[in-house]
Design a protein around this motif. Sequence first.
Motif, PDB file in Angstrom:
ATOM      1  N   TYR A  18       0.822  -1.212   0.000  1.00  0.00           N
ATOM      2  CA  TYR A  18       0.000   0.000   0.000  1.00  0.00           C
ATOM      3  C   TYR A  18       0.857   1.263   0.000  1.00  0.00           C
ATOM      4  N   PHE A  19       2.024   1.185   0.614  1.00  0.00           N
ATOM      5  CA  PHE A  19       2.934   2.329   0.689  1.00  0.00           C
ATOM      6  C   PHE A  19       4.242   1.924   0.028  1.00  0.00           C
ATOM      7  N   LYS A  20       4.932   2.923  -0.540  1.00  0.00           N
ATOM      8  CA  LYS A  20       6.275   2.670  -1.039  1.00  0.00           C
ATOM      9  C   LYS A  20       7.149   2.338   0.156  1.00  0.00           C
ATOM     10  N   GLU A  21       8.324   1.836  -0.143  1.00  0.00           N
ATOM     11  CA  GLU A  21       9.236   1.569   0.966  1.00  0.00           C
ATOM     12  C   GLU A  21       9.573   2.893   1.616  1.00  0.00           C
ATOM     13  N   ILE A  22       9.208   2.988   2.863  1.00  0.00           N
ATOM     14  CA  ILE A  22       9.394   4.225   3.611  1.00  0.00           C
ATOM     15  C   ILE A  22       9.992   3.893   4.958  1.00  0.00           C
ATOM     16  N   ASN A  23      10.581   4.901   5.531  1.00  0.00           N
ATOM     17  CA  ASN A  23      11.052   4.748   6.896  1.00  0.00           C
ATOM     18  C   ASN A  23       9.884   5.150   7.791  1.00  0.00           C
ATOM     19  N   THR A  27       9.509   5.393  10.893  1.00  0.00           N
ATOM     20  CA  THR A  27       9.850   6.276  12.013  1.00  0.00           C
ATOM     21  C   THR A  27       9.842   7.731  11.567  1.00  0.00           C
ATOM     22  N   ILE A  28      10.382   7.997  10.375  1.00  0.00           N
ATOM     23  CA  ILE A  28      10.427   9.367   9.858  1.00  0.00           C
ATOM     24  C   ILE A  28       9.019   9.863   9.526  1.00  0.00           C
ATOM     25  N   VAL A  29       8.223   9.014   8.865  1.00  0.00           N
ATOM     26  CA  VAL A  29       6.864   9.415   8.497  1.00  0.00           C
ATOM     27  C   VAL A  29       6.038   9.665   9.761  1.00  0.00           C
ATOM     28  N   ALA A  81       4.760  15.602  14.448  1.00  0.00           N
ATOM     29  CA  ALA A  81       5.203  17.001  14.481  1.00  0.00           C
ATOM     30  C   ALA A  81       4.124  17.920  13.914  1.00  0.00           C
ATOM     31  N   THR A  82       3.451  17.454  12.871  1.00  0.00           N
ATOM     32  CA  THR A  82       2.346  18.231  12.294  1.00  0.00           C
ATOM     33  C   THR A  82       1.227  18.395  13.306  1.00  0.00           C
TER      34      THR A  82
END
Length: 194
Positions: free
Chosen positions: A164-169, A171-173, A179-180
């Motif tokens: 469903y998602f690209k390879e992402i980190n 923790t960062i997302v 933060a938002t």
Amino acid sequence: MTRLTEEERLVKAIWRYEMIAPLLKEALPRGAQSALLKHFKELADERGFYGATVDELAARNNMSKRTIYRYFKSKEEIIEAVVLAKVQEVERGILSILNSKENPVKKMTQFVKFLSEKLRSFNPRVYGDLQRHYPEVWEKVEQLRASNIKYLIQVMVEGSEQGYFKEINPTIVTASLLATIRAVVNQPLCWKTT
């Protein structure tokens, strides 16, 4: 994503109870406790935590200030109980969404929608009062928020694994999402200082 076992849920419930239980000096009937906390939240929504008084709380509950102090040591303990009750309500909603059988995209969408609705239900003054006048309570909110990051990370990993998602980190997302959310919560404070 691994679901919480009954044992993990029980441990978590006991941990939450242990955080709130010390706030009560002696057993307060459940209805009376709920009314006190509900009325204090209403006062806080009107005037902020700092502006709300125990005298007003006593008047709204048709009881003496002394009776309230039999159950709570201080106004700060009442504030802490109100905040922890709200945090637990939000946490139950989030866990319900994240533990659902929906796909990861739907979970993330529901999570953001749910959280934005809950954030809108609080008077911005309440957040400022907690940060300025009751930093110990604010710190507990931050700790509880941080402890729930792992659930969001699990949804991100699950979404990546299922395509469903690209390879992402994750923790960062997750950090950028949180933060938002913090920026939205703290926005009124920024406006007042500039």
